[in-house]
Write a protein that holds these residues in place. Structure first.
Motif, PDB file in Angstrom:
ATOM      1  N   ILE A   1      31.859  38.895  61.740  1.00 14.84           N
ATOM      2  CA  ILE A   1      32.574  38.246  60.634  1.00 14.84           C
ATOM      3  C   ILE A   1      33.421  39.265  59.877  1.00 14.84           C
ATOM      4  N   SER A   2      32.869  40.447  59.626  1.00 10.74           N
ATOM      5  CA  SER A   2      33.631  41.502  58.952  1.00 10.74           C
ATOM      6  C   SER A   2      34.872  41.885  59.747  1.00 10.74           C
ATOM      7  N   LEU A   3      34.705  42.026  61.046  1.00  9.33           N
ATOM      8  CA  LEU A   3      35.836  42.387  61.905  1.00  9.33           C
ATOM      9  C   LEU A   3      36.933  41.326  61.839  1.00  9.33           C
ATOM     10  N   ILE A   4      36.554  40.061  61.865  1.00  7.48           N
ATOM     11  CA  ILE A   4      37.530  38.975  61.801  1.00  7.48           C
ATOM     12  C   ILE A   4      38.290  39.001  60.472  1.00  7.48           C
ATOM     13  N   ILE A   5      37.562  39.201  59.364  1.00  3.82           N
ATOM     14  CA  ILE A   5      38.199  39.233  58.048  1.00  3.82           C
ATOM     15  C   ILE A   5      39.210  40.375  57.957  1.00  3.82           C
ATOM     16  N   PHE A   6      38.813  41.552  58.395  1.00  3.13           N
ATOM     17  CA  PHE A   6      39.721  42.700  58.330  1.00  3.13           C
ATOM     18  C   PHE A   6      40.907  42.515  59.274  1.00  3.13           C
ATOM     19  N   LEU A   7      40.665  41.921  60.425  1.00  2.93           N
ATOM     20  CA  LEU A   7      41.759  41.693  61.375  1.00  2.93           C
ATOM     21  C   LEU A   7      42.785  40.722  60.792  1.00  2.93           C
ATOM     22  N   VAL A   8      42.309  39.634  60.186  1.00  2.00           N
ATOM     23  CA  VAL A   8      43.219  38.661  59.567  1.00  2.00           C
ATOM     24  C   VAL A   8      44.014  39.320  58.442  1.00  2.00           C
ATOM     25  N   MET A   9      43.339  40.112  57.606  1.00  2.00           N
ATOM     26  CA  MET A   9      44.027  40.805  56.514  1.00  2.00           C
ATOM     27  C   MET A   9      45.065  41.775  57.047  1.00  2.00           C
ATOM     28  N   HIS A  10      44.722  42.498  58.090  1.00  2.00           N
ATOM     29  CA  HIS A  10      45.649  43.480  58.657  1.00  2.00           C
ATOM     30  C   HIS A  10      46.872  42.791  59.261  1.00  2.00           C
ATOM     31  N   LEU A  11      46.660  41.701  59.977  1.00  3.03           N
ATOM     32  CA  LEU A  11      47.779  40.968  60.564  1.00  3.03           C
ATOM     33  C   LEU A  11      48.663  40.366  59.482  1.00  3.03           C
ATOM     34  N   HIS A  12      48.047  39.871  58.427  1.00  6.11           N
ATOM     35  CA  HIS A  12      48.814  39.293  57.311  1.00  6.11           C
ATOM     36  C   HIS A  12      49.679  40.358  56.641  1.00  6.11           C
ATOM     37  N   GLU A  13      49.108  41.537  56.388  1.00  7.29           N
ATOM     38  CA  GLU A  13      49.877  42.597  55.747  1.00  7.29           C
ATOM     39  C   GLU A  13      50.979  43.123  56.663  1.00  7.29           C
ATOM     40  N   SER A  14      50.681  43.202  57.947  1.00  7.09           N
ATOM     41  CA  SER A  14      51.707  43.655  58.892  1.00  7.09           C
ATOM     42  C   SER A  14      52.876  42.674  58.927  1.00  7.09           C
ATOM     43  N   LYS A  15      52.569  41.374  58.919  1.00  5.50           N
ATOM     44  CA  LYS A  15      53.618  40.355  58.907  1.00  5.50           C
ATOM     45  C   LYS A  15      54.436  40.439  57.624  1.00  5.50           C
ATOM     46  N   ARG A  16      53.760  40.614  56.500  1.00  2.74           N
ATOM     47  CA  ARG A  16      54.467  40.734  55.218  1.00  2.74           C
ATOM     48  C   ARG A  16      55.376  41.950  55.193  1.00  2.74           C
TER      49      ARG A  16
ATOM     50  N   PRO B   1      43.694  41.397  42.653  1.00  4.87           N
ATOM     51  CA  PRO B   1      44.546  40.886  43.736  1.00  4.87           C
ATOM     52  C   PRO B   1      43.682  40.222  44.807  1.00  4.87           C
ATOM     53  N   TYR B   2      44.282  39.268  45.531  1.00  7.90           N
ATOM     54  CA  TYR B   2      43.531  38.562  46.579  1.00  7.90           C
ATOM     55  C   TYR B   2      42.969  39.539  47.601  1.00  7.90           C
ATOM     56  N   LYS B   3      43.675  40.674  47.814  1.00 11.74           N
ATOM     57  CA  LYS B   3      43.225  41.644  48.805  1.00 11.74           C
ATOM     58  C   LYS B   3      41.859  42.211  48.442  1.00 11.74           C
ATOM     59  N   VAL B   4      41.624  42.426  47.141  1.00 14.62           N
ATOM     60  CA  VAL B   4      40.333  42.961  46.696  1.00 14.62           C
ATOM     61  C   VAL B   4      39.217  41.998  47.081  1.00 14.62           C
ATOM     62  N   TRP B   5      39.449  40.702  46.852  1.00 17.46           N
ATOM     63  CA  TRP B   5      38.413  39.714  47.161  1.00 17.46           C
ATOM     64  C   TRP B   5      38.130  39.644  48.658  1.00 17.46           C
ATOM     65  N   PHE B   6      39.179  39.626  49.476  1.00 16.65           N
ATOM     66  CA  PHE B   6      38.975  39.536  50.924  1.00 16.65           C
ATOM     67  C   PHE B   6      38.297  40.792  51.471  1.00 16.65           C
ATOM     68  N   LEU B   7      38.765  41.956  51.012  1.00 16.16           N
ATOM     69  CA  LEU B   7      38.131  43.191  51.473  1.00 16.16           C
ATOM     70  C   LEU B   7      36.680  43.256  51.005  1.00 16.16           C
ATOM     71  N   GLY B   8      36.435  42.788  49.784  1.00 19.87           N
ATOM     72  CA  GLY B   8      35.071  42.773  49.272  1.00 19.87           C
ATOM     73  C   GLY B   8      34.148  41.908  50.114  1.00 19.87           C
ATOM     74  N   ILE B   9      34.650  40.752  50.558  1.00 21.01           N
ATOM     75  CA  ILE B   9      33.841  39.871  51.415  1.00 21.01           C
ATOM     76  C   ILE B   9      33.569  40.541  52.762  1.00 21.01           C
ATOM     77  N   GLY B  10      34.598  41.210  53.303  1.00 17.59           N
ATOM     78  CA  GLY B  10      34.401  41.927  54.557  1.00 17.59           C
ATOM     79  C   GLY B  10      33.373  43.034  54.424  1.00 17.59           C
ATOM     80  N   ILE B  11      33.441  43.779  53.312  1.00 14.43           N
ATOM     81  CA  ILE B  11      32.474  44.841  53.048  1.00 14.43           C
ATOM     82  C   ILE B  11      31.078  44.255  52.856  1.00 14.43           C
ATOM     83  N   LEU B  12      31.009  43.104  52.196  1.00 10.08           N
ATOM     84  CA  LEU B  12      29.722  42.421  51.988  1.00 10.08           C
ATOM     85  C   LEU B  12      29.039  42.153  53.332  1.00 10.08           C
ATOM     86  N   PHE B  13      29.770  41.565  54.276  1.00 12.45           N
ATOM     87  CA  PHE B  13      29.163  41.232  55.573  1.00 12.45           C
ATOM     88  C   PHE B  13      28.821  42.491  56.375  1.00 12.45           C
ATOM     89  N   ALA B  14      29.653  43.528  56.244  1.00 11.21           N
ATOM     90  CA  ALA B  14      29.348  44.771  56.962  1.00 11.21           C
ATOM     91  C   ALA B  14      28.066  45.397  56.437  1.00 11.21           C
TER      92      ALA B  14
END
Length: 401
Positions: A375-390, A208-221
């Protein structure tokens, strides 16, 4: 029930996790110091070793994770990986040239590092089969790693300072051999039933796209953390002119602080949510990396470790569970993806650290950590806002269905 974690299969996994971490703790923290002081290379060449080892680890761990998901006995795969870890440590104790370190790192150490995702996947499957809370179990198992890292790095730097690199790596090989024997004798076989997985192999969906985005966030962290981990020993010993044992003390203190945070992160995540809690950890890291730039005394550096412990305890306590929850039918590959994201973060952080440190000093290299955690914080924030909106849209449409 009070000591259930230390008994039965839970206890086996707990102690294996801890002992494997002990073997790694005698290798990884001292590697940058070994390459520079033991082999006489310049800081920028650390990246060559790290990049090659990380790429090899990514390829090998992904292959082993896929084999485990297809039904190959995970215990056998784990024995192979631990065997290579032991071999790598032995080779490090004997080599004298940088090109030899490259061969050992790119080949043997890559297999050895692949033991981590295999253990993570086995622990997740054990949680599912035994009906345990996977978030809580992952945090408990990871606490054994942090418990070891209270003393592991300190002992590693002390052994290097007292007996030299050869004795240190020989000790790591001995511990890895003990882990190998324990896996062989104590760990149950962990073949995944290949029935439905094999039958529907062609229809397995992509991540799922979520795995890729979270993985990128974890990468930068982890890029932020690895930059600090590799720069700090050299910053402490080269720029502050402190004894070689001090970096191990800082790492041990951070590990001691992160253990209660890690154990509490499971209950905190149920109350506040995993992603919001991860973002709180990233904010703590931002304050930590900024504080390092102005630290001038040992007391200041020690006090800052509280922020680092909060960040890393939350980060490692929840990161693997977030990814595994996003693709529960592909635990082996997701666990490998998690460790690969961590490895790429290490690769990028260490490479940039070496380049920046050679030009501007080891303290300034930690600015990389600050940028990466933002960068990690921004990625997680965008993902969280997207999921909250959904979720809000789903709630609005629900009465119409």
């Amino acid at each position: 029930m009070k000591f259930e974690l230390f008994r039965g299969n839970s206890g086996v996994y707990f102690w294996l996790n801890g002992l494997a971490a002990m073997a790694f703790s005698f290798i990884l923290p001292v590697m940058s110091l070994f390459l520079i002081e033991g082999l006489g290379i310049e800081p920028m060449y650390i990246g060559i070793y790290t990049v090659g080892t990380a790429i090899s680890t990514i390829l090998i761990s992904q292959i082993l994770g896929r084999l485990a998901d297809k039904g190959i006995n995970s215990k056998t795969l784990l024995l192979i990986a631990i065997g290579f870890l032991c071999l790598a440590a032995l080779c490090f104790s004997l080599l004298t040239q940088f090109w030899q370190a490259i061969i050992v790192g790119w080949c043997f150490m890559a297999f050895g590092a692949s033991s981590i995702p295999l253990l993570l996947a086995m622990i997740r499957r054990f949680a599912e089969q035994s009906g345990k809370d996977s978030t809580k179990l992952n945090s408990q198992m990871r606490s054994s790693v942090s418990l070891v890292w209270i003393v592991g790095p300190a002992l590693a730097f002390a052994s290097v300072g007292t007996f030299g690199f050869r004795a240190n790596f020989t000790l790591a090989a001995t511990i890895a051999l003990l882990v190998f024997v324990m896996v062989w004798r104590l760990l149950p076989s962990a073949s995944k039933p290949a029935t439905s997985q094999t039958a529907h192999h062609e229809t397995v969906p992509p991540f799922p796209y979520k795995v890729w985005f979270l993985g990128i966030g974890i990468l930068f962290a982890n890029m932020a953390n690895s930059t600090y981990i590799n720069a700090m020993p050299l910053f402490i010993t080269k720029e502050l002119d402190l004894p070689v044992s001090y970096p191990g003390i800082f790492m041990g203190l951070t590990a001691a602080l992160e253990i209660p945070v890690m154990l509490l992160s499971a209950s905190w995540s149920h109350r506040f949510g995993k992603m919001p809690l991860m973002m709180v950890g990233f904010v703590m890291a931002m304050f930590f990396y900024i504080g390092i730039q102005y630290a001038s005394t040992i007391e200041w550096l020690l006090a800052l470790q509280l922020l680092n412990g909060l960040f890393y305890g939350i980060f490692v306590g929840l990161g693997i569970t977030l990814l595994q929850d996003s693709a529960p039918k592909r635990v082996g590959q997701v666990s490998a993806f998690y460790t690969n994201a961590m490895s790429v973060g290490t690769m990028c952080g260490t490479s940039l650290m070496g380049f920046v440190a050679q030009q501007y000093g080891f303290r300034n290299a930690i600015y990389i950590s600050f940028v990466a955690i933002v960068i990690s914080l921004i990625i997680f924030l965008v993902m969280h806002l997207h999921e909250s909106k959904r979720d809000r849209l789903a709630e609005q449409q629900l009465p119409l269905l």
